[in-house]
Design an enzyme around this catalytic site. Structure first.
Site, mmCIF file in Angstrom:
data_model
loop_
_atom_site.group_PDB
_atom_site.id
_atom_site.type_symbol
_atom_site.label_atom_id
_atom_site.label_comp_id
_atom_site.label_asym_id
_atom_site.label_seq_id
_atom_site.Cartn_x
_atom_site.Cartn_y
_atom_site.Cartn_z
ATOM 1 N N THR A 1 3.528 1.174 11.844
ATOM 2 C CA THR A 1 2.570 0.125 11.482
ATOM 3 C C THR A 1 3.169 -0.770 10.398
ATOM 4 O OG1 THR A 1 0.818 1.733 11.907
ATOM 5 C CG2 THR A 1 0.154 -0.302 10.864
ATOM 6 N N GLY A 2 3.944 -0.170 9.507
ATOM 7 C CA GLY A 2 4.596 -0.954 8.447
ATOM 8 C C GLY A 2 5.468 -2.057 9.013
ATOM 9 N N LYS B 1 -8.896 -2.334 2.661
ATOM 10 C CA LYS B 1 -9.367 -1.763 3.931
ATOM 11 C C LYS B 1 -8.885 -0.321 4.054
ATOM 12 C CE LYS B 1 -7.772 -1.657 8.123
ATOM 13 N NZ LYS B 1 -8.259 -0.328 8.511
ATOM 14 N N GLU C 1 8.343 12.038 11.994
ATOM 15 C CA GLU C 1 7.285 12.503 11.091
ATOM 16 C C GLU C 1 6.138 13.069 11.928
ATOM 17 O OE1 GLU C 1 4.763 9.638 9.077
ATOM 18 O OE2 GLU C 1 4.953 10.778 7.222
ATOM 19 N N CYS D 1 2.559 12.275 3.065
ATOM 20 C CA CYS D 1 3.771 11.478 3.299
ATOM 21 C C CYS D 1 4.989 12.201 2.751
ATOM 22 C CB CYS D 1 3.620 10.105 2.658
ATOM 23 S SG CYS D 1 3.160 10.171 0.933
ATOM 24 N N GLU E 1 4.535 1.280 1.637
ATOM 25 C CA GLU E 1 4.689 2.714 1.318
ATOM 26 C C GLU E 1 4.500 3.454 2.632
ATOM 27 O OE1 GLU E 1 5.471 3.872 -1.579
ATOM 28 O OE2 GLU E 1 5.212 2.030 -2.738
ATOM 29 N N GLY F 1 0.973 3.388 4.961
ATOM 30 C CA GLY F 1 0.678 3.940 6.282
ATOM 31 C C GLY F 1 1.968 4.355 6.951
HETATM 32 P P1 NAD Z 1 -1.398 4.087 10.102
HETATM 33 O O1 NAD Z 1 -0.137 3.340 9.907
HETATM 34 O O2 NAD Z 1 -1.837 4.386 11.488
HETATM 35 O O3 NAD Z 1 -2.628 3.296 9.438
HETATM 36 C C1 NAD Z 1 -2.632 2.942 8.073
HETATM 37 C C2 NAD Z 1 -3.650 1.838 7.850
HETATM 38 O O4 NAD Z 1 -3.229 0.659 8.537
HETATM 39 C C3 NAD Z 1 -5.049 2.153 8.372
HETATM 40 O O5 NAD Z 1 -6.002 1.605 7.467
HETATM 41 C C4 NAD Z 1 -5.092 1.418 9.710
HETATM 42 O O6 NAD Z 1 -6.403 1.089 10.117
HETATM 43 C C5 NAD Z 1 -4.282 0.170 9.370
HETATM 44 N N1 NAD Z 1 -3.621 -0.489 10.517
HETATM 45 C C6 NAD Z 1 -3.322 0.026 11.729
HETATM 46 N N2 NAD Z 1 -2.647 -0.890 12.462
HETATM 47 C C7 NAD Z 1 -2.514 -1.999 11.690
HETATM 48 C C8 NAD Z 1 -1.895 -3.288 11.877
HETATM 49 N N3 NAD Z 1 -1.268 -3.596 13.014
HETATM 50 N N4 NAD Z 1 -1.930 -4.173 10.864
HETATM 51 C C9 NAD Z 1 -2.528 -3.846 9.687
HETATM 52 N N5 NAD Z 1 -3.133 -2.665 9.454
HETATM 53 C C10 NAD Z 1 -3.122 -1.743 10.442
HETATM 54 O O7 NAD Z 1 -1.274 5.414 9.232
HETATM 55 P P2 NAD Z 1 -2.303 6.624 9.128
HETATM 56 O O8 NAD Z 1 -2.228 7.412 10.383
HETATM 57 O O9 NAD Z 1 -3.624 6.148 8.635
HETATM 58 O O10 NAD Z 1 -1.647 7.464 7.904
HETATM 59 C C11 NAD Z 1 -0.577 8.302 8.042
HETATM 60 C C12 NAD Z 1 0.708 7.611 7.633
HETATM 61 O O11 NAD Z 1 0.634 7.126 6.301
HETATM 62 C C13 NAD Z 1 1.896 8.583 7.643
HETATM 63 O O12 NAD Z 1 3.002 7.964 8.251
HETATM 64 C C14 NAD Z 1 2.157 8.820 6.149
HETATM 65 O O13 NAD Z 1 3.464 9.216 5.848
HETATM 66 C C15 NAD Z 1 1.811 7.497 5.579
HETATM 67 N N6 NAD Z 1 1.539 7.598 4.131
HETATM 68 C C16 NAD Z 1 2.464 7.104 3.255
HETATM 69 C C17 NAD Z 1 2.254 7.228 1.879
HETATM 70 C C18 NAD Z 1 3.254 6.704 0.883
HETATM 71 O O14 NAD Z 1 2.891 6.555 -0.274
HETATM 72 N N7 NAD Z 1 4.494 6.446 1.261
HETATM 73 C C19 NAD Z 1 1.093 7.856 1.409
HETATM 74 C C20 NAD Z 1 0.179 8.349 2.328
HETATM 75 C C21 NAD Z 1 0.412 8.213 3.697
#
Ligand code: NAD
Length: 492
Positions: A233-234, A176, A384, A285, A251, A229
């Site tokens: 959310t993690g 997704k 962040e 990230c 991640e 993400g």
């Molecule tokens: P986000 O956490 O808002 O969303 C990430 C994904 O999770 C999206 O597909 C979203 O639709 C989904 N999601 C949202 N709520 C959820 C839930 N409750 N359960 C399951 N899935 C859910 O992040 P974002 O705004 O899309 O991306 C930015 C973040 O990603 C930043 O914090 C960035 O640091 C991180 N990131 C980390 C890495 C890494 O490798 N460590 C790489 C790229 C981005």
């Protein structure tokens, strides 16, 4: 022309059962450029069940590594054949410059499929010598149905990082992407069909509903979740994945320190610092969002850095002239602006940017922004921001630099700039994070694992470590005692 993208479910492109679509907006001009199928609960369930069926009854998990590798190599070559269309879609979805999507995102995605496609079959089974008459064979098997969830900042690369190892290991996958930027991933879905992946092996769903991710993670038919993400959310994903004791990798976010010693190569360090915070408009990230500069060169370094940042050419992402495009959306730009306001209120000094650029740009633009007078306890130094906002802090000794660098809940990456490699390596070993770049920034290599410490998550992407995440270990022990009287298990 507005393109329409359906989902990949049960080996075919399918609209949502409801027939609904949601808009994909180009952040360079605020215009709708594509419509994405909008999955409801029923579509999510169909995708998961397709993967379950594919794993439990399909041939995919039984194939050898080399046979599955051929499919990955086909996907890689289709990515290369469709490079321009993929780069255009990635640019329109994310606002990342066309230069970036053409020369980084698309070739990197292909290279990741190629790296995993060529991994050797001898990896997954080994005979382990031991002191008993038991022949021990240790095998790596696929985990089962793997849900992979990715963010919006690097849709194509994140897709490749997850799909290539998960599929190679023999899992069936539901991916997704983020609804904020997913059009390029759905073109990749078409390429996966062309590559001939068997039905159910790969399913890709798009949904505007925040619940779609939760439904995937909590499905009882799922064995593993691989999530990238934000840390917030993690945490939610980790709680949901605990139901049913699913295997999990996370991640997550970062607040990476970029440590510049006075004995650095200054031009190289300035180039590195600029890339670390202003590439992809800071939406990385691993953004080097905390710049730690040794006091001896503090002022001259900031002056030079600010002058270079001021000259970055801001404009629509689809021009090869543009060096600095828009942020991913107006909503996200406004979220970053709130951080900038908070920084001002906390007493940090704005030395560059902080505003929406003047002119006729229609879209989610924001100037490259630099704050000095930052204390590491400030909100802008701890949270962040995920945008082009740099916090600069001075330090006087290596000990102080290490202390400031580690004083964060995150632990994704760090950079060290010094021509004294012994010193730089000593500092690198004291930093609590998964990657340290010395005299460089952003060396992501397919052969080398990437991931976080602390609240930046756990598990690794890429390299053999990244491959092992998608496997589980089985020990097959065969007693080989001559004469048929087992020695090891002869208690009774
Ligand atoms: P986000 O956490 O808002 O969303 C990430 C994904 O999770 C999206 O597909 C979203 O639709 C989904 N999601 C949202 N709520 C959820 C839930 N409750 N359960 C399951 N899935 C859910 O992040 P974002 O705004 O899309 O991306 C930015 C973040 O990603 C930043 O914090 C960035 O640091 C991180 N990131 C980390 C890495 C890494 O490798 N460590 C790489 C790229 C981005």
């Amino acid at each position: 022309m507005i393109q329409q993208f359906d989902m990949l479910i049960e080996g075919k492109l399918k609209p949502a059962l409801s027939g609904k679509y949601f808009d994909a907006v180009n952040p360079s001009n605020g215009e709708v450029f594509a419509r994405m199928a909008d999955a409801d609960t029923v579509d999510v369930q169909t995708a998961v069940s397709a993967a379950r069926l594919g794993f439990d009854h399909g041939r995919w998990p039984q194939m050898g590594l080399a046979e599955r590798g051929v499919y990955l190599l086909k996907i890689a070559s289709l990515i290369r054949e469709n490079a321009k269309e993929l780069a255009d879609l990635e640019c329109a979805s994310t606002g990342k410059t066309i230069k970036h999507t053409t020369f980084i995102d698309v070739p990197s995605a292909a290279e990741t499929f190629e790296y995993f496609g060529h991994l050797s079959g001898s990896l997954i089974s080994e005979t382990v010598k031991n002191s008993s008459p038991v022949l021990s064979v240790v095998e790596r098997e696929p985990v089962g149905v793997v849900v992979t969830i990715i963010p919006w900042n690097y849709p194509l690369i994140m897709t490749a990082w997850k799909l290539a190892p998960a599929l190679l290991a023999g899992n069936c996958v539901v991916l997704k992407p983020s609804p904020v930027a997913c059009a390029s991933v759905m073109l990749l879905a078409k390429l996966a069909i062309q590559a001939g992946l068997p039905k159910g092996v790969l399913n890709i769903i798009t949904s505007s509903r925040p619940q779609a991710g939760q439904e995937l993670v909590s499905s009882p038919e799922v064995d593993m979740v691989s999530f990238t993400g934000s840390s917030k959310t993690g945490e939610a994903v980790m709680a949901l994945a605990s139901k049913g004791v699913k295997k999990l990798t996370l991640e997550l976010g970062g607040k990476s320190p970029n440590i510049v010693f006075a004995d650095c190569d200054m031009e190289a360090a300035i180039g590195g610092a600029l890339s670390a915070i202003f590439m992809n408009q800071g939406q990385m990230c691993t953004a080097g969002s905390r710049l730690l500069v040794e006091d001896k060169i503090y002022q001259v370094f900031i002056d030079k850095l600010a002058a270079r940042a001021k000259d970055l050419k801001i404009g629509p992402a689809d021009s090869f002239e543009t060096e600095f495009g828009p942020l991913v959306s107006v909503e996200h730009r406004d979220h970053v602006l709130k951080f900038i306001e908070k920084g001002r209120q906390e007493g940090a000094k704005l030395v560059l940017g902080g505003r929406i650029p003047e002119g006729n740009l229609k879209g989610a633009y924001l100037e490259p922004t630099i704050f000095t007078n930052v204390r590491n306890t400030m909100h802008i130094a701890q949270e962040e921001i995920f945008g082009p906002v740099l916090c600069v802090l001075p330090f006087t000794s290596a000990d102080e630099a290490v202390h400031i660098a580690n004083d964060t809940k995150y632990g994704l990456a760090a950079m060290v700039w010094s021509q004294d490699l012994e010193k730089a390596n000593k500092v690198a070993r004291r930093l609590r994070c998964g990657t340290v770049w010395i005299n460089t920034y952003g060396a992501f290599l397919n052969e080398v694992p990437f991931g976080g410490y602390k609240q930046s998550g756990f598990g690794r992407e890429l390299g053999l470590s990244g491959f092992w995440e998608y496997t589980q270990i089985k020990h097959i022990a065969t007693d080989q005692t001559p004469g048929g009287k087992p020695l090891v298990c002869s208690w009774f």
